[in-house]
Design a protein around this motif. Structure first.
Motif, PDB file in Angstrom:
ATOM      1  N   ALA A   3      -1.236 -58.965 -33.221  1.00 18.19           N
ATOM      2  CA  ALA A   3      -1.145 -58.911 -34.777  1.00 18.19           C
ATOM      3  C   ALA A   3      -0.448 -57.364 -34.989  1.00 18.19           C
ATOM      4  O   ALA A   3      -0.848 -56.509 -34.219  1.00 18.19           O
ATOM      5  CB  ALA A   3      -2.415 -59.200 -35.160  1.00 18.19           C
ATOM      6  N   GLU A   4       0.296 -57.318 -36.162  1.00 10.88           N
ATOM      7  CA  GLU A   4       0.782 -56.284 -36.581  1.00 10.88           C
ATOM      8  C   GLU A   4      -0.143 -55.877 -37.565  1.00 10.88           C
ATOM      9  O   GLU A   4      -0.967 -56.304 -38.218  1.00 10.88           O
ATOM     10  CB  GLU A   4       2.132 -56.505 -37.157  1.00 10.88           C
ATOM     11  CG  GLU A   4       3.099 -57.464 -36.365  1.00 10.88           C
ATOM     12  CD  GLU A   4       2.860 -58.917 -37.174  1.00 10.88           C
ATOM     13  OE1 GLU A   4       1.486 -59.423 -37.222  1.00 10.88           O
ATOM     14  OE2 GLU A   4       3.898 -59.685 -37.282  1.00 10.88           O
ATOM     15  N   MET A   5      -0.037 -54.205 -37.579  1.00 15.49           N
ATOM     16  CA  MET A   5      -0.958 -53.570 -38.480  1.00 15.49           C
ATOM     17  C   MET A   5      -0.432 -53.154 -39.872  1.00 15.49           C
ATOM     18  O   MET A   5      -1.271 -52.947 -40.711  1.00 15.49           O
ATOM     19  CB  MET A   5      -1.548 -52.481 -37.685  1.00 15.49           C
ATOM     20  CG  MET A   5      -2.354 -52.682 -36.501  1.00 15.49           C
ATOM     21  SD  MET A   5      -2.859 -51.259 -35.610  1.00 15.49           S
ATOM     22  CE  MET A   5      -4.107 -50.494 -36.456  1.00 15.49           C
ATOM     23  N   ASP A   6       0.868 -53.024 -39.579  1.00 17.00           N
ATOM     24  CA  ASP A   6       1.556 -52.379 -40.983  1.00 17.00           C
ATOM     25  C   ASP A   6       1.904 -53.085 -42.150  1.00 17.00           C
ATOM     26  O   ASP A   6       1.979 -54.425 -42.148  1.00 17.00           O
ATOM     27  CB  ASP A   6       2.816 -51.584 -40.503  1.00 17.00           C
ATOM     28  CG  ASP A   6       3.771 -52.599 -39.799  1.00 17.00           C
ATOM     29  OD1 ASP A   6       3.491 -53.275 -38.937  1.00 17.00           O
ATOM     30  OD2 ASP A   6       5.118 -52.223 -39.727  1.00 17.00           O
TER      31      ASP A   6
ATOM     32  N   HIS B 228      -6.302 -56.228 -46.632  1.00 18.46           N
ATOM     33  CA  HIS B 228      -5.172 -56.426 -47.875  1.00 18.46           C
ATOM     34  C   HIS B 228      -5.163 -55.103 -48.759  1.00 18.46           C
ATOM     35  O   HIS B 228      -4.269 -54.392 -49.044  1.00 18.46           O
ATOM     36  CB  HIS B 228      -5.272 -57.529 -48.553  1.00 18.46           C
ATOM     37  CG  HIS B 228      -3.894 -57.987 -49.444  1.00 18.46           C
ATOM     38  ND1 HIS B 228      -2.875 -58.386 -48.904  1.00 18.46           N
ATOM     39  CD2 HIS B 228      -3.865 -57.649 -50.798  1.00 18.46           C
ATOM     40  CE1 HIS B 228      -1.934 -58.353 -50.156  1.00 18.46           C
ATOM     41  NE2 HIS B 228      -2.574 -57.873 -51.152  1.00 18.46           N
ATOM     42  N   ARG B 229      -6.506 -54.778 -49.026  1.00 20.07           N
ATOM     43  CA  ARG B 229      -6.662 -53.553 -49.761  1.00 20.07           C
ATOM     44  C   ARG B 229      -6.316 -52.242 -49.347  1.00 20.07           C
ATOM     45  O   ARG B 229      -5.898 -51.399 -50.101  1.00 20.07           O
ATOM     46  CB  ARG B 229      -8.345 -53.473 -50.023  1.00 20.07           C
ATOM     47  CG  ARG B 229      -8.893 -54.444 -51.257  1.00 20.07           C
ATOM     48  CD  ARG B 229     -10.390 -53.770 -51.163  1.00 20.07           C
ATOM     49  NE  ARG B 229     -11.405 -55.063 -51.563  1.00 20.07           N
ATOM     50  CZ  ARG B 229     -11.577 -55.329 -52.663  1.00 20.07           C
ATOM     51  NH1 ARG B 229     -10.964 -54.815 -53.656  1.00 20.07           N
ATOM     52  NH2 ARG B 229     -12.318 -56.632 -53.038  1.00 20.07           N
ATOM     53  N   ILE B 230      -6.247 -52.026 -47.956  1.00 20.02           N
ATOM     54  CA  ILE B 230      -6.277 -50.978 -47.393  1.00 20.02           C
ATOM     55  C   ILE B 230      -4.628 -50.830 -46.671  1.00 20.02           C
ATOM     56  O   ILE B 230      -4.400 -50.022 -45.938  1.00 20.02           O
ATOM     57  CB  ILE B 230      -7.141 -50.524 -46.540  1.00 20.02           C
ATOM     58  CG1 ILE B 230      -7.349 -51.429 -45.366  1.00 20.02           C
ATOM     59  CG2 ILE B 230      -8.494 -50.288 -47.358  1.00 20.02           C
ATOM     60  CD1 ILE B 230      -7.961 -50.978 -44.333  1.00 20.02           C
ATOM     61  N   ALA B 231      -3.637 -51.504 -47.251  1.00 16.81           N
ATOM     62  CA  ALA B 231      -2.183 -51.566 -46.925  1.00 16.81           C
ATOM     63  C   ALA B 231      -1.881 -50.267 -46.461  1.00 16.81           C
ATOM     64  O   ALA B 231      -1.887 -49.249 -47.300  1.00 16.81           O
ATOM     65  CB  ALA B 231      -1.632 -52.203 -47.649  1.00 16.81           C
TER      66      ALA B 231
ATOM     67  N   SER C  78      -3.854 -54.230 -53.208  1.00  8.13           N
ATOM     68  CA  SER C  78      -3.630 -53.177 -52.262  1.00  8.13           C
ATOM     69  C   SER C  78      -4.111 -52.019 -53.259  1.00  8.13           C
ATOM     70  O   SER C  78      -3.751 -51.868 -54.404  1.00  8.13           O
ATOM     71  CB  SER C  78      -2.164 -52.672 -51.994  1.00  8.13           C
ATOM     72  OG  SER C  78      -2.295 -51.353 -51.307  1.00  8.13           O
ATOM     73  N   GLU C  79      -5.015 -51.088 -52.782  1.00  5.35           N
ATOM     74  CA  GLU C  79      -5.368 -49.823 -53.449  1.00  5.35           C
ATOM     75  C   GLU C  79      -4.429 -48.801 -53.285  1.00  5.35           C
ATOM     76  O   GLU C  79      -4.663 -47.692 -53.913  1.00  5.35           O
ATOM     77  CB  GLU C  79      -6.998 -49.446 -53.013  1.00  5.35           C
ATOM     78  CG  GLU C  79      -7.895 -50.644 -53.608  1.00  5.35           C
ATOM     79  CD  GLU C  79      -9.304 -50.605 -53.135  1.00  5.35           C
ATOM     80  OE1 GLU C  79      -9.535 -49.714 -52.038  1.00  5.35           O
ATOM     81  OE2 GLU C  79     -10.248 -51.492 -53.384  1.00  5.35           O
ATOM     82  N   ASN C  80      -3.581 -48.854 -52.218  1.00  2.19           N
ATOM     83  CA  ASN C  80      -2.610 -47.862 -51.846  1.00  2.19           C
ATOM     84  C   ASN C  80      -1.322 -48.089 -52.734  1.00  2.19           C
ATOM     85  O   ASN C  80      -0.553 -48.853 -52.434  1.00  2.19           O
ATOM     86  CB  ASN C  80      -2.387 -48.026 -50.533  1.00  2.19           C
ATOM     87  CG  ASN C  80      -3.584 -47.261 -49.742  1.00  2.19           C
ATOM     88  OD1 ASN C  80      -4.227 -46.438 -50.322  1.00  2.19           O
ATOM     89  ND2 ASN C  80      -3.497 -47.785 -48.324  1.00  2.19           N
ATOM     90  N   VAL C  81      -1.279 -47.404 -53.966  1.00  4.48           N
ATOM     91  CA  VAL C  81       0.005 -47.797 -54.771  1.00  4.48           C
ATOM     92  C   VAL C  81       1.301 -47.462 -54.185  1.00  4.48           C
ATOM     93  O   VAL C  81       1.444 -46.667 -53.190  1.00  4.48           O
ATOM     94  CB  VAL C  81      -0.163 -46.792 -55.920  1.00  4.48           C
ATOM     95  CG1 VAL C  81       1.154 -47.127 -56.912  1.00  4.48           C
ATOM     96  CG2 VAL C  81      -1.339 -47.239 -56.772  1.00  4.48           C
ATOM     97  N   GLY C  82       2.287 -48.634 -53.988  1.00  3.86           N
ATOM     98  CA  GLY C  82       3.289 -48.330 -53.504  1.00  3.86           C
ATOM     99  C   GLY C  82       3.586 -48.934 -51.899  1.00  3.86           C
ATOM    100  O   GLY C  82       4.478 -48.916 -51.285  1.00  3.86           O
ATOM    101  N   CYS C  83       2.255 -49.515 -51.711  1.00  3.49           N
ATOM    102  CA  CYS C  83       2.209 -49.932 -50.307  1.00  3.49           C
ATOM    103  C   CYS C  83       1.366 -51.431 -50.275  1.00  3.49           C
ATOM    104  O   CYS C  83       0.366 -51.530 -50.803  1.00  3.49           O
ATOM    105  CB  CYS C  83       1.503 -49.095 -49.375  1.00  3.49           C
ATOM    106  SG  CYS C  83       1.686 -49.483 -47.624  1.00  3.49           S
ATOM    107  N   MET C  84       1.963 -52.377 -49.683  1.00  4.54           N
ATOM    108  CA  MET C  84       1.515 -53.646 -49.853  1.00  4.54           C
ATOM    109  C   MET C  84       1.645 -54.595 -48.429  1.00  4.54           C
ATOM    110  O   MET C  84       2.569 -54.566 -47.961  1.00  4.54           O
ATOM    111  CB  MET C  84       2.302 -54.501 -51.066  1.00  4.54           C
ATOM    112  CG  MET C  84       1.978 -55.967 -51.045  1.00  4.54           C
ATOM    113  SD  MET C  84       2.988 -56.721 -52.280  1.00  4.54           S
ATOM    114  CE  MET C  84       2.432 -58.441 -51.858  1.00  4.54           C
ATOM    115  N   HIS C  85       0.674 -55.310 -48.484  1.00  2.22           N
ATOM    116  CA  HIS C  85       0.961 -56.219 -47.090  1.00  2.22           C
ATOM    117  C   HIS C  85       1.715 -57.654 -47.746  1.00  2.22           C
ATOM    118  O   HIS C  85       0.930 -58.318 -48.213  1.00  2.22           O
ATOM    119  CB  HIS C  85      -0.352 -56.809 -46.740  1.00  2.22           C
ATOM    120  CG  HIS C  85      -0.858 -55.819 -45.380  1.00  2.22           C
ATOM    121  ND1 HIS C  85      -0.342 -55.712 -44.293  1.00  2.22           N
ATOM    122  CD2 HIS C  85      -1.968 -55.039 -45.442  1.00  2.22           C
ATOM    123  CE1 HIS C  85      -1.065 -54.977 -43.383  1.00  2.22           C
ATOM    124  NE2 HIS C  85      -2.165 -54.297 -44.213  1.00  2.22           N
TER     125      HIS C  85
END
Lengths: 353, 353
Positions: free
Chosen positions: A62-65, A11-14, A79-86
């Motif tokens: 399973a999907e990865m994106d 979840h962190r690395i979405a 998520s640590e990637n701002v603007g991107c979320m699982h």
């Protein structure tokens, strides 16, 4: 590591579709010593093949994106990637597969070979195609393919499925209208914005009882308030449950667009689901009360794999998928894991070919 | 240099509003030895004041800015600034004023002081305001102000004008609709795109006989075909010939937008023209057969200058203004020059105060 730990780490690395580089690295790290053959698919996809020398193979996808959404859950592992979320549960789906991989690697009474598919870009066009066109997937040629997808508003922790088309086919609609670009005071005959607006009003359509939806999310026309636009572009979605229905609706769209001097292009995202009745009966899943209008490119696997089964894992009363607040009680992951484990050890399922 | 040479030189260096730096440099170079006082207005505007010690002053205004248009005239002196073109004749208007300046500098029987106004940014909001709020303009306080604007489809080389509101007031309309952003399959109550489209269809309006026009050139809503938009923004133009009409139309727009859950903001560009009847009669211009729906911020000068006169110089059968192919026969510049020269030497005109 258990499914919950994998879920939080992922979840962190979405990452967005076809850019799941960190996610791929995480998965490769998690499965490297599990005794499975590892194949890379495209730039970011991963296949993990447990060849137990059995005569048939069950695949699990399973999907990865993740999605271009700024997370607002406030979770400690947000998520640590701002603007991107699982925000669609793909992290949970991967976590359940990694958990299954760990069980498989420890030796257990499995009745089929197992192929774990970590697929890029379910949210974009082309993710499933990347897998089904890969030589490694085609060589392994699983007889059965399964997927579990989280689903809000279904009973928490319970697995649901059905026979045949339980979720919709999806096509992207792009309607374009060319017009005369001129000063707004000119008497032009062909106003691209007007044509697009009239087409839109006459076309937006939902017939839920017939399982059909045509709706538009984006309209862009013109550059300034005092110049008539040379182009108006309307983007939308068609959801449908049968190919003939799609074809007839496409013809209607083409005719309507022509009436307003426009053109329509339809891009297929995924055909409707085609769930195996046999697998559904053997899976022990509850029956869905009605098909759902969501689409998933899992249906693409149905072209090459004879027995697909798409299952939904209820998250109960949570925010909807694709919401920036989507979160769920991780304890439900256990029910998904158990279902996967049940499937690989079920004798009757391993004989569905 | 004659008007044609100035016109060609200025056409080459087309610059957008408030960025007319090269144009300003050219004008300063052209007038530096002409014996007039020079005042800068804002960053790019120029006032050239010929103080002949007369009791009244006539002002003449030319716009300096070009348009964000890629020129397709194929002229040997086409714009050297790619994507920027004098497609509204402002180069010609400046050239006629420079030609008048040269005549004035050589000494001639002039009956009033003369203020030449090189105004930035007619195509944007705020160009004329920059001039009318400048201390130098307010100190000189011309009694009369004139402008000549090229006009396709009017008889080539002939000057036209009229009494009162010969060209329209113009306001920018921005209508915004907020909606629920959600996956396209969700049953939302408030669809921003649908509301904007219905407002648009119900509002686009032209009543030429009443001299009113409300039209939209731009609609932007949403980011993707499968997500309902959180915002739809519609930009348009209102052209009108009277303030009460503008007020009542604005109220109608506000009501309509409210009906669809939206808001409307109206930004004034320029009020309707208010041509001096006295000056029109003395100018010797032909009478326009009907008012025109074009707007020009020349009307802003009417707030501070008691006697404005806006004249149109016919270019005959040429491409329309704002067209990327707009060009005209330069021989018509002579008729404009002669009209300006006639005005500064007309005794009756110099007594209109």
């Amino acid at each position: 590591m258990n499914a919950s730990e994998h879920y939080r780490a992922l979840h962190r690395i979405a990452e967005e579709g076809f850019c799941e580089f960190e996610t791929k690295k995480y998965i490769l790290g998690a499965i490297e010593n599990m005794g499975c053959a590892i194949y890379e698919v495209g730039k970011t996809g991963v296949l993990a093949y447990f060849d137990f020398g059995k005569s048939t193979t069950s695949a699990f996808r399973a999907e990865m994106d993740a999605l271009p959404i700024t997370e607002k859950t406030g979770l400690p592992f947000a998520s640590e990637n701002v603007g991107c979320m699982h925000a669609c549960g793909h992290d949970a789906h991967m976590a359940m597969l990694l958990s299954l991989a760990e069980r498989l690697s420890k030796g257990c009474d499995v009745l089929c070979n197992v192929l774990l598919i970590f697929q890029p870009a379910e949210e974009k066009r082309g993710g499933a195609e990347t897998v089904v066109s890969s030589p490694d997937f085609l060589r392994i040629a699983p007889e059965r393919i399964f997927a579990i997808h989280l689903r809000p508003q279904l009973e928490k922790g319970k697995l649901f499925s059905g026979i045949g088309a339980i979720y919709a086919g999806s096509s992207e609609i792009v309607a374009t209208f060319c017009g005369e670009q001129a000063h707004i005071t000119e008497n032009i005959k062909n106003d691209a914005l007007e044509n697009a607006a009239r087409f839109y009003i006459g076309t937006k359509y939902q017939a839920k009882e017939e399982g059909l939806l045509i709706r538009f999310g984006r309209l862009c026309a013109g550059t300034a308030g005092n110049v008539t636009p040379c182009l108006a572009e309307l983007c939308g979605t068609m959801r449908y449950f049968s190919e003939p229905e799609k074809i007839s609706e496409t013809e209607i769209l083409l005719r309507k667009a022509k009436k307003y001097g426009g053109e329509v292009h339809i891009f297929e995202y995924a055909p409707p689901a085609r769930n195996s009745g046999e697998l559904f009966e053997l899976s022990g899943c509850s029956r869905l009360s009605e098909p759902i209008l969501c689409a998933d490119d899992f249906s693409v696997y149905g072209r090459v794999c004879p027995h697909p089964l798409y299952m939904l894992l209820g998250t109960g009363d949570t925010p909807p998928l694709h919401s920036d607040e989507f979160a769920f009680d991780e304890s439900i992951l256990r029910f998904g894991e158990e279902k996967l484990f049940y499937i690989v050890r079920n004798e009757k399922i391993s004989k569905v070919i």
